[in-house]
Motif scaffolding. Sequence first.
Motif, short mmCIF file in Angstrom:
data_model
loop_
_atom_site.label_atom_id
_atom_site.label_comp_id
_atom_site.label_asym_id
_atom_site.label_seq_id
_atom_site.Cartn_x
_atom_site.Cartn_y
_atom_site.Cartn_z
N GLU A 34 0.79 33.12 -13.87
CA GLU A 34 1.54 31.90 -14.18
C GLU A 34 1.25 30.80 -13.16
O GLU A 34 1.01 29.64 -13.52
N ARG A 35 1.25 31.14 -11.90
CA ARG A 35 1.00 30.16 -10.84
C ARG A 35 -0.42 29.61 -10.90
O ARG A 35 -0.63 28.40 -10.78
N ALA A 36 -1.39 30.49 -11.09
CA ALA A 36 -2.78 30.06 -11.17
C ALA A 36 -3.01 29.17 -12.38
O ALA A 36 -3.71 28.15 -12.30
N LEU A 37 -2.39 29.51 -13.51
CA LEU A 37 -2.54 28.69 -14.71
C LEU A 37 -1.88 27.33 -14.52
O LEU A 37 -2.43 26.31 -14.96
N ALA A 38 -0.76 27.30 -13.83
CA ALA A 38 -0.10 26.02 -13.56
C ALA A 38 -1.01 25.12 -12.73
O ALA A 38 -1.17 23.92 -13.03
N LEU A 39 -1.62 25.67 -11.69
CA LEU A 39 -2.52 24.87 -10.86
C LEU A 39 -3.78 24.48 -11.62
O LEU A 39 -4.31 23.38 -11.44
N PRO A 59 10.38 21.42 -11.80
CA PRO A 59 9.23 20.73 -11.21
C PRO A 59 9.04 21.02 -9.72
O PRO A 59 7.91 21.12 -9.25
N GLN A 60 10.14 21.19 -8.99
CA GLN A 60 10.01 21.48 -7.56
C GLN A 60 9.38 22.86 -7.33
O GLN A 60 8.69 23.07 -6.34
N THR A 61 9.61 23.79 -8.24
CA THR A 61 9.00 25.11 -8.13
C THR A 61 7.48 24.98 -8.26
O THR A 61 6.72 25.55 -7.46
N VAL A 62 7.05 24.21 -9.26
CA VAL A 62 5.62 24.00 -9.47
C VAL A 62 5.01 23.28 -8.28
O VAL A 62 3.92 23.64 -7.80
N MET A 63 5.71 22.29 -7.74
CA MET A 63 5.22 21.58 -6.55
C MET A 63 5.15 22.52 -5.36
O MET A 63 4.24 22.42 -4.53
N GLY A 64 6.08 23.45 -5.26
CA GLY A 64 6.04 24.45 -4.19
C GLY A 64 4.79 25.30 -4.27
O GLY A 64 4.17 25.62 -3.25
N TRP A 65 4.39 25.67 -5.51
CA TRP A 65 3.15 26.44 -5.68
C TRP A 65 1.96 25.63 -5.22
O TRP A 65 1.06 26.15 -4.57
N LEU A 66 1.96 24.34 -5.55
CA LEU A 66 0.84 23.46 -5.15
C LEU A 66 0.78 23.33 -3.63
O LEU A 66 -0.29 23.47 -3.04
N HIS A 67 1.91 23.08 -3.00
CA HIS A 67 1.93 22.94 -1.54
C HIS A 67 1.51 24.25 -0.86
O HIS A 67 0.77 24.23 0.13
N ALA A 68 1.98 25.36 -1.37
CA ALA A 68 1.60 26.65 -0.79
C ALA A 68 0.10 26.87 -0.92
O ALA A 68 -0.55 27.35 0.01
N TYR A 69 -0.47 26.53 -2.06
CA TYR A 69 -1.91 26.67 -2.26
C TYR A 69 -2.67 25.79 -1.28
O TYR A 69 -3.67 26.22 -0.69
N HIS A 70 -2.20 24.56 -1.08
CA HIS A 70 -2.89 23.66 -0.16
C HIS A 70 -2.83 24.14 1.28
O HIS A 70 -3.77 23.93 2.04
N THR A 71 -1.73 24.77 1.67
CA THR A 71 -1.61 25.20 3.07
C THR A 71 -2.12 26.61 3.34
O THR A 71 -2.63 26.88 4.42
N GLY A 73 -3.96 28.61 0.79
CA GLY A 73 -5.11 29.01 -0.02
C GLY A 73 -4.72 29.87 -1.21
O GLY A 73 -3.54 30.01 -1.53
N PRO A 74 -5.71 30.46 -1.85
CA PRO A 74 -5.47 31.25 -3.06
C PRO A 74 -4.51 32.43 -2.86
O PRO A 74 -3.82 32.83 -3.78
N ALA A 75 -4.45 32.95 -1.66
CA ALA A 75 -3.55 34.08 -1.40
C ALA A 75 -2.09 33.69 -1.62
O ALA A 75 -1.25 34.55 -1.91
N ALA A 76 -1.77 32.41 -1.51
CA ALA A 76 -0.40 31.95 -1.70
C ALA A 76 0.06 32.10 -3.15
O ALA A 76 1.26 32.10 -3.42
N LEU A 77 -0.87 32.24 -4.07
CA LEU A 77 -0.50 32.37 -5.48
C LEU A 77 -0.14 33.80 -5.86
O LEU A 77 0.49 34.04 -6.88
N ALA A 78 -0.54 34.76 -5.04
CA ALA A 78 -0.28 36.17 -5.34
C ALA A 78 1.21 36.46 -5.24
O ALA A 78 1.87 36.08 -4.27
N TYR A 79 1.74 37.13 -6.24
CA TYR A 79 3.15 37.48 -6.25
C TYR A 79 3.40 38.62 -5.27
O TYR A 79 2.67 39.60 -5.23
N GLY A 80 4.45 38.47 -4.52
CA GLY A 80 4.90 39.53 -3.62
C GLY A 80 6.41 39.58 -3.65
O GLY A 80 7.07 38.54 -3.59
N ARG A 81 6.96 40.75 -3.76
CA ARG A 81 8.41 40.89 -3.77
C ARG A 81 8.96 40.38 -2.45
O ARG A 81 8.47 40.73 -1.39
N THR A 82 10.01 39.56 -2.51
CA THR A 82 10.51 38.90 -1.31
C THR A 82 11.76 39.54 -0.73
O THR A 82 12.31 39.03 0.23
#
Length: 111
Positions: A34-39, A59-71, A73-82
């Motif tokens: 989902e995150r990769a498709l959004a980006l 929208p802030q969730t999607v922007m969070g994915w974008l910011h995480a990717y920018h800071t 990289g691609p590893a930020a898109l991987a889902y991990g239980r928090t």
Amino acid sequence: MGGVMLRVDCARWGQTPDDLRRLALNAPHARTRERALALYDMAQGSCATQVAARTGRHPQTVMGWLHAYHTQGPAALAYGRTGGRPPFVPEPPPVSARSCARPRVRRPRRP
């Protein structure tokens, strides 16, 4: 007055939008896909608000994915239980000799 639309900077991580698309199609977890498709959609010209409306996310969730990717990289898109409670998985009932035996066939009584 239009807002500023942020773009996905794939080149920063040596990627192309097609790399995001491949991740969206092949990632093992649905949330990563989902995150990769959004980006990928954003790299193709959609804004975070449009992507959020299509996916049912804020929208802030999607922007969070974008910011995480920018800071990060691609590893930020991987889902991990928090954290939190682990998912509930009921214990199977104990097996008894009786439950393994063939069921008794009841025959009607003779009159």
